[in-house]
Each structure stands twice: as structure tokens, then as C-alpha cells.
Design an enzyme around this catalytic site. Structure first.
Site, PDB file in Angstrom:
ATOM      1  NE  ARG A 162      12.520   5.315   1.174  1.00  0.00           N
ATOM      2  CZ  ARG A 162      12.648   4.470   2.036  1.00  0.00           C
ATOM      3  NH1 ARG A 162      14.054   4.115   2.609  1.00  0.00           N
ATOM      4  NH2 ARG A 162      11.675   3.550   2.599  1.00  0.00           N
ATOM      5  CE1 TYR A 185      -5.261   3.805 -42.678  1.00  0.00           C
ATOM      6  CE2 TYR A 185      -3.407   5.287 -43.326  1.00  0.00           C
ATOM      7  CZ  TYR A 185      -4.756   5.103 -42.594  1.00  0.00           C
ATOM      8  OH  TYR A 185      -5.368   5.976 -41.710  1.00  0.00           O
ATOM      9  CB  ALA A 193      -0.805   0.233   1.266  1.00  0.00           C
ATOM     10  N   GLY A 250       5.636  -6.332  -0.644  1.00  0.00           N
ATOM     11  CA  GLY A 250       5.640  -6.228  -2.217  1.00  0.00           C
ATOM     12  C   GLY A 250       6.777  -5.653  -2.826  1.00  0.00           C
TER      13      GLY A 250
HETATM   14  C1  UD1 Z   1      10.310  -2.535   6.818  1.00  0.00           C
HETATM   15  C2  UD1 Z   1      10.747  -2.796   8.281  1.00  0.00           C
HETATM   16  C3  UD1 Z   1      11.979  -3.062   8.436  1.00  0.00           C
HETATM   17  C4  UD1 Z   1      12.466  -3.973   7.403  1.00  0.00           C
HETATM   18  C5  UD1 Z   1      12.246  -3.775   5.972  1.00  0.00           C
HETATM   19  C6  UD1 Z   1      12.818  -4.459   5.029  1.00  0.00           C
HETATM   20  C7  UD1 Z   1       8.704  -1.915   9.844  1.00  0.00           C
HETATM   21  C8  UD1 Z   1       8.323  -0.995  10.631  1.00  0.00           C
HETATM   22  N1  UD1 Z   1       9.890  -1.980   9.192  1.00  0.00           N
HETATM   23  O1  UD1 Z   1      10.860  -1.056   6.751  1.00  0.00           O
HETATM   24  O2  UD1 Z   1      12.396  -3.398   9.801  1.00  0.00           O
HETATM   25  O3  UD1 Z   1      14.097  -4.119   7.571  1.00  0.00           O
HETATM   26  O4  UD1 Z   1      10.906  -3.267   5.926  1.00  0.00           O
HETATM   27  O5  UD1 Z   1      12.522  -3.921   3.752  1.00  0.00           O
HETATM   28  O6  UD1 Z   1       7.873  -2.866   9.328  1.00  0.00           O
HETATM   29  N2  UD1 Z   1       3.447  -0.769   3.448  1.00  0.00           N
HETATM   30  C9  UD1 Z   1       2.216  -0.812   3.579  1.00  0.00           C
HETATM   31  N3  UD1 Z   1       1.225   0.219   4.187  1.00  0.00           N
HETATM   32  C10 UD1 Z   1       1.876   1.193   5.268  1.00  0.00           C
HETATM   33  C11 UD1 Z   1       3.584   0.975   5.257  1.00  0.00           C
HETATM   34  C12 UD1 Z   1       4.138   0.265   4.391  1.00  0.00           C
HETATM   35  O7  UD1 Z   1       1.377  -1.470   2.892  1.00  0.00           O
HETATM   36  O8  UD1 Z   1       1.046   1.656   5.878  1.00  0.00           O
HETATM   37  C13 UD1 Z   1       4.174  -1.496   2.665  1.00  0.00           C
HETATM   38  C14 UD1 Z   1       4.987  -0.915   1.670  1.00  0.00           C
HETATM   39  O9  UD1 Z   1       4.330  -0.587   0.386  1.00  0.00           O
HETATM   40  C15 UD1 Z   1       6.167  -1.805   1.520  1.00  0.00           C
HETATM   41  C16 UD1 Z   1       6.334  -2.678   2.666  1.00  0.00           C
HETATM   42  O10 UD1 Z   1       5.002  -2.401   3.424  1.00  0.00           O
HETATM   43  O11 UD1 Z   1       5.893  -2.911   0.310  1.00  0.00           O
HETATM   44  C17 UD1 Z   1       7.344  -2.338   3.364  1.00  0.00           C
HETATM   45  O12 UD1 Z   1       7.294  -0.926   3.791  1.00  0.00           O
HETATM   46  P1  UD1 Z   1       8.427   0.307   3.721  1.00  0.00           P
HETATM   47  O13 UD1 Z   1       7.966   1.876   4.146  1.00  0.00           O
HETATM   48  O14 UD1 Z   1       9.295  -0.138   2.613  1.00  0.00           O
HETATM   49  O15 UD1 Z   1       9.352  -0.400   5.087  1.00  0.00           O
HETATM   50  P2  UD1 Z   1      10.424   0.072   5.409  1.00  0.00           P
HETATM   51  O16 UD1 Z   1      11.019   1.247   6.147  1.00  0.00           O
HETATM   52  O17 UD1 Z   1      11.630  -0.562   4.334  1.00  0.00           O
HETATM   53 CA    CA Z   2      11.265  -1.073   2.180  1.00  0.00          CA
END
Ligand code: UD1
Ligand code: CA
Length: 459
Positions: free
Chosen positions: A15, A386, A10, A100
């Protein structure tokens, strides 16, 4: 035990600096998210829930039929994302949580995670890896004496000492359904990002005297998550390497694998040779003993065995056994080329059928045509399909010879064994066996040069 999976997709992916939702960026030809759904399906997950938010509609459209979407209208963190699916989660099931944006994880590694989880009878198990550069990931905190997992600390909340830890959280977990459902409502937003962190579930479970496991893998490539385009390129490179390795192990020769780009789900037969710069895209099947020359692009096409294609582009087409294509030919969608055909340099074919043993050796446009067997299409022939408003079909029957620089103005039919004289513009059907000449006659003016007016004409 029944397996359910929640895939987090979601987030916006700020970035990436993109209008496209992050999980829809492609790696090895398909959206990152689809790699993840494929792996979940491969390990026999029965219920596949994909949490969508940013670009929900586009993300939903890209999903396979077996995935159900759950809307997370506001992105309040990874923990909140899983909460959105709570109604659908089964307390009796084993629940995988996947990200994802981490498409490299293999089905094999997911099985390894599940095995660790089940053998240890843990309430939750996290997949971790040691990274040279752990920047950006949550760090795994372990008890110094027992080495047991204590929790996970996000980089933004970590102390300098915690930041020096190299073991990171992959963002992939396995939960007992009941434990996950019990602990999710207890998450808080008390952290640097004021989000519900899924990572906090592990320390919370520990607090309730539940056991939590870690499955630490050696191949850290697999857990790589994409947050930036630089990481997307790195993931792409790893996919390419894996895919090329698999084809080479299956008997395909690659002259320069580092410069050979093959998408996910391409099939290539043994003893086929692929030269540098080849791009072979999704949906393509290539037979045995083919030669795919340098700088060839083949997309969504079926290439039978023994075919040679050099420096050419083939899109959504079919090429029959032992046919040669190129150099510099362009087969556009809907081209169906027979066996032992020769499509030479600068020949463009579109939405046309060409029968076995026919030849178009150079410089022709063949559009909306049905060409029979053993036909010769001369140099510079144009199938005029054509009229400015509509496209029309040309039919050329078996054994026809179309002389160089002829125009076949569609709709028109050239009958079997007919012969079209070079330079003809054919606007009417040619009967079988006939010779068609449609060009103005040549007149020779005798002793014309050297006359007085010759100079005027020449200047
Ligand atoms: C997260 C983990 C981190 C881990 C890393 C690995 C948490 C708090 N942190 O960090 O420990 O090392 O992944 O890649 O979980 N997403 C949602 N809804 C939200 C927020 C995120 O669906 O409200 C989804 C994003 O689309 C993404 C995934 O969750 O696919 C990870 O979210 P992202 O914000 O990338 O997490 P990181 O900060 O990378
Ligand atoms: Ca991530």
C-alpha cells in the site's frame, strides 16, 4: 528474566506503492524500523531478531550491530514470520513481538506491557487501544460478561458487528517463550488471507487453558502503524510534535513549533531560539544561546554556543562560538568555521577551515582552503580550487586582507599579514607582509569623450 524481541519487517508494504521496503521509509529522519530497534534496545532486550524478506539486503544494512536478521523468504503472514525465528527463541525468556511499521511506540509503553504481562503471569499479553476509526486493524474480541480476551479477528475476516468494535490490536505482544514455541506450530492458514496469523496464537492459547492478558493504552498515537503514505505523514507529524515538545521543555524557544522540523537525536542547548521553517537534521548538536533564523537547514553539524544562522544551509560542518552565518550562506561538508567569524550573504564554503575573527561578508566562494585568524575575504573573492581535473588547496595565513573580486588560483599560499589588491588574480605565492597586485594597469585617455570616433565606439 531474559528479554528477547522479534521485530517483523519482511512485508512488502504494497500500500506504500514504493520501491523502498516499507520499514525503511523515514520518520523524523531515520527509518521507521530503527525507531523500533532503538526502543527494544532501550528496554534491555538482549537478543534482537529482525525478520527480513522484501528488500532483505537493504533492510539488513540499515540495522544496528546488536540486531540479528532472520530471513523469511516467502511472506506467509505474521505468525509465519515469528516461526522463522523459532530456532533462536529461548523457552525461558520473555519474548516481545514488535512490528517494524509501528515506530511511535515508546520504551515506557513497552515496559507497561511487560509489567501487565508479568503481574498477571500471562502466557501472552497483547497491547491494545481504542480508536475512533479502527479501520484496517484487527479487533479485540472480549467475553461480554467477563471482559476477558477471547481472540483477535482481522478486519478481512470480521463480521459487520465485529467491525464495529473500536478496541484494536496494536500488533505488539509479549509472550512466555515456552508458550509461544508451543503454540506457533499449531497455527493454520484457514482465513481470508490464507496466512498464518500471529493473532490466532491468543485464541489457541486460551483453548489450551492458558491465560492471556490485554494491556489497553490511552495514548492511541503510539500504536499507529504505517500502511500508506498518508499514515506515514501522520506518524511524522506526531514525531515532530513530540520532539519539539521535548526541546521546548528543555529550554529551547520555538517561534512556530508547527513549522519547525527537528529530527530524532538532535541536541539543542537552552536559550537557543529557533524561528519558523528551520529544518534541523540527524546528527546535529547546537549549543546554548544560538539563534537559528527562519528557513535554515542544518544537517549533521556541530554548532557551538552563541551562534546566529539566518536563512542558510549548513551540512556536515562545524561553526565556532559567536559566529554569524547568513543570510543565504551555504556551508558544505567539511567546513570548520572558527569563533567570532562572519560568514555573510551568498558566501559558499566547502571543505575549508576558517580561523577565529575572520570575515567573509558577502558573495564569495571558499573551497578547499585553510584560512588563518583575522583574515578578511572581500566581496566577490573566488578560491579557484579546480583545474578541470583535480582539486587544489589554498592557504591564507593570519591577518591577510584579500581585496574584493580577487581570484586565488590554487595551489597557492598567501603569507601572514599580506595584502592582496582588489581585482587581482593570484597564481603565485605571496610572501608574508607583501602587497600583491595582479591586474592590468589602468590607462586614462584624456579628453576622450566628444571626439569624432567616440560615437563609433559607443554605438
Ligand atoms: C497486523 C495484525 C493486526 C493488527 C495490525 C497492527 C496480523 C494477522 N494482523 O495486521 O491484527 O491490528 O498488524 O498494525 O498479525 N510481516 C512480515 N512477514 C509477513 C507478514 C507481515 O514480516 O509474512 C510484517 C510486516 O512487514 C509488518 C508487520 O509484519 O511490519 C505487520 O504486517 P502487516 O501486513 O502490515 O499486518 P496488518 O495487516 O497491518
Ligand atoms: Ca500493518
Amino acid at each position: 528474566m531474559k528479554r528477547q524481541a522479534v521485530i517483523l519487517a519482511a512485508g512488502e508494504g504494497t500500500r506504500m506503492k514504493s520501491d523502498l521496503p516499507k520499514v525503511l521509509h523515514r520518520a523524523a529522519g531515520i527509518p521507521m524500523l530503527n525507531h523500533v530497534t532503538n526502543h527494544a534496545t532501550q528496554i534491555g532486550v538482549e537478543d534482537l531478531f529482525v525478520i527480513v524478506g522484501h528488500g532483505a539486503e537493504a533492510v539488513s544494512r540499515s540495522l544496528p550491530d546488536n540486531a540479528k536478521t532472520v530471513l523469511q523468504a516467502e511472506q506467509k503472514g505474521t505468525g509465519h514470520a515469528v516461526m522463522c525465528a523459532m530456532d533462536q527463541l529461548d523457552p525461558e525468556a520473555l519474548i516481545l513481538v514488535l512490528s517494524g511499521d509501528a515506530p511511535l511506540i515508546s520504551a515506557q509503553t513497552l515496559e507497561q506491557l511487560i509489567q501487565t504481562h508479568e503481574q498477571g503471569n500471562y502466557s501472552a499479553t497483547v497491547l491494545s487501544a481504542n480508536l475512533e476509526d479502527p479501520t484496517g486493524y484487527g479487533r479485540v474480541l472480549r467475553n461480554e460478561s467477563t471482559c476477558d480476551l477471547m481472540g483477535i479477528i482481522e478486519e478481512k475476516d470480521a463480521t459487520p458487528w465485529q467491525k464495529s468494535i473500536k478496541e484494536i490490536n496494536s500488533g505488539t505482544y509479549c509472550f512466555k517463550g515456552s508458550a509461544l514455541l508451543d503454540i506457533l506450530p499449531k497455527l493454520s492458514q484457514d482465513n481470508a488471507q490464507q496466512e498464518y496469523y500471529l493473532t490466532d496464537t491468543l485464541a489457541l492459547l486460551k483453548k489450551e487453558d492458558k491465560t492471556v492478558g490485554v494491556c489497553c493504552i490511552d495514548n492511541s498515537d503510539e500504536i499507529m502503524a504505517v500502511n500508506t503514505r498518508v499514515q506515514l505523514a501522520q506518524v511524522e507529524a506526531i514525531f515532530r510534535k513530540r520532539i519539539n515538545h521535548r526541546h521546548m521543555m528543555n529550554g529551547v524557544t520555538m517561534i512556530h513549533p508547527e513549522n519547525t522540523y527537528i529530527d530524532h537525536n538532535v541536541v539543542i542547548g537552552k536559550d537557543t531560539v529557533i524561528e519558523a521553517g528551520a529544518i534541523i537534521e540527524c546528527g546535529t548538536i547546537i549549543g546554548e544561546n544560538c539563534h537559528i533564523g527562519h528557513n535554515t537547514r542544518i544537517s549533521d553539524s556541530f554548532i557551538e554556543s552563541g551562534v546566529t544562522i539566518t536563512s542558510s544551509t549548513v551540512i556536515s560542518s562545524r561553526v565556532g562560538e559567536r559566529t554569524t552565518v547568513g543570510p543565504y550562506a551555504y556551508l558544505r561538508p567539511g567546513s570548520c568555521i572558527g569563533k567570532r567569524v562572519r560568514i555573510g550573504d551568498f558566501v559558499e564554503v566547502k571543505n575549508s577551515t576558517i580561523g577565529d575573527d575572520s570575515t567573509s561578508a558577502h558573495l564569495a566562494y571558499i573551497g578547499d582552503a585553510k584560512i588563518g585568524k583575522n583574515v578578511n575575504v572581500g566581496c566577490g573573492v573566488v578560491f579557484v580550487n579546480y583545474d578541470g581535473k583535480k582539486k587544489h588547496q589554498t592557504i591564507v595565513k593570519d591577518n591577510v586582507f584579500v581585496g574584493s573580486n580577487s581570484n586565488l588560483v590554487a595551489p597557492v599560499t598567501v603569507g601572514e599579514n599580506a595584502f592582496v589588491a582588489a581585482g587581482s588574480t593570484i597564481t603565485e605565492d605571496v610572501p608574508a607582509e607583501a602587497l600583491a597586485i595582479a591586474r592590468s594597469r589602468q590607462t586614462n585617455k584624456e579628453e576622450w569623450t566628444g571626439k569624432a570616433d567616440d560615437k563609433a565606439v559607443k554605438s
